[in-house]
Scaffold this motif. Structure first.
Motif, short mmCIF file in Angstrom:
data_model
loop_
_atom_site.label_atom_id
_atom_site.label_comp_id
_atom_site.label_asym_id
_atom_site.label_seq_id
_atom_site.Cartn_x
_atom_site.Cartn_y
_atom_site.Cartn_z
N ARG A 92 37.97 -63.21 56.91
CA ARG A 92 37.11 -62.28 57.65
C ARG A 92 35.96 -61.80 56.78
NH1 ARG A 92 42.38 -60.78 59.36
NH2 ARG A 92 42.73 -61.27 61.54
N ASP A 93 36.24 -61.52 55.51
CA ASP A 93 35.18 -61.10 54.60
C ASP A 93 34.15 -62.20 54.41
OD1 ASP A 93 36.39 -58.66 54.28
OD2 ASP A 93 37.30 -59.12 52.33
N ARG A 94 34.60 -63.46 54.37
CA ARG A 94 33.66 -64.58 54.24
C ARG A 94 32.72 -64.66 55.43
NH1 ARG A 94 36.99 -67.89 51.01
NH2 ARG A 94 36.78 -66.91 48.97
N ALA A 95 33.24 -64.36 56.62
CA ALA A 95 32.39 -64.36 57.80
C ALA A 95 31.48 -63.14 57.84
CB ALA A 95 33.25 -64.42 59.07
N ASP A 96 31.98 -62.01 57.31
CA ASP A 96 31.17 -60.79 57.32
C ASP A 96 29.94 -60.92 56.43
OD1 ASP A 96 32.85 -59.50 59.06
OD2 ASP A 96 33.94 -58.39 57.51
N ALA A 97 30.04 -61.68 55.33
CA ALA A 97 28.93 -61.77 54.37
C ALA A 97 27.65 -62.29 55.02
CB ALA A 97 29.34 -62.63 53.17
N PRO A 98 27.66 -63.45 55.70
CA PRO A 98 26.42 -63.88 56.36
C PRO A 98 26.11 -63.08 57.62
CG PRO A 98 28.17 -65.47 56.76
CD PRO A 98 28.70 -64.49 55.77
#
Length: 198
Positions: free
Chosen positions: A8-14
């Motif tokens: 989820r954090d990986r998706a939040d970054a972009p």
């Protein structure tokens, strides 16, 4: 690893600067904790490019239906099994801006890489037992023969899923991250952002 806070954090970054960045769940809302369960779930998906490609197509359909996406502004980024899924729409001729894959330097059907019309960035651990040097060589040979704009970054001493924090997950042989991350996840995001491919 499943759709955990890491994914989820990986998706939040972009998503923070305004990109639409869904995190697709390949494990039905679960994060498998049994070291034997993950390969048992992923191997059938990766057994042939057909099912992997169908999964990639379904993901692209979701993104294309999102009204905030502009035509021709979609990139595919994935880690592990998701990385293999990210490669297949490119081999299928999908109009992507970029492809990024970590821990999944998989090869496709002969000649299909020539359909890839965007840059490909791949990252892999030098000690990843699932992606040994022979597999890495096959991937680079496929990309080179097809004339793809490609880059492979090999992270020295890193195992499979080196980008993934071990917290909350069972120890699995051949899986882990090095003492220094070498900017792995960040490098993926920056290399595959639409702004990197004007």
């Amino acid at each position: 690893m499943g759709l955990s806070d890491v994914e989820r954090d990986r998706a939040d970054a972009p998503a923070e600067p305004g990109y639409v960045a869904p995190a697709f769940d390949l494990h039905g809302g679960r994060c498998p904790s049994d070291p034997e369960e993950m390969p048992a779930r992923c191997t059938p998906l990766l057994a042939g490019s057909g099912r992997t490609r169908d999964t990639g197509r379904a993901a692209l359909d979701v993104l294309r239906a999102e009204p905030r996406n502009g035509p021709g502004r979609i990139a595919a980024v994935g880690h592990g099994t998701g990385g293999a899924v990210a490669l297949e729409p490119g081999r299928d001729g999908a109009g992507l801006r970029a492809i990024g894959t970590v821990n999944a330097v998989t090869t496709g059907r002969p000649g299909e890489a020539s359909r890839i019309r965007c840059p490909v960035w791949a990252g892999v651990g030098s000690e990843d037992p699932g992606m040994p040097s022979a597999q890495q060589a096959a991937f680079t040979a496929e990309m080179q023969a097809a004339g793809v704009d490609w880059r492979l970054v090999v992270y020295g001493g890193a195992l499979h899923a080196f980008h993934h924090s071990p917290a909350g997950h069972a120890a699995v042989p051949g899986v882990g991250h090095p003492r220094c991350t070498h900017g792995g996840p960040g490098a993926t995001s920056s290399a595959c952002s639409p702004s990197a491919c004007p």
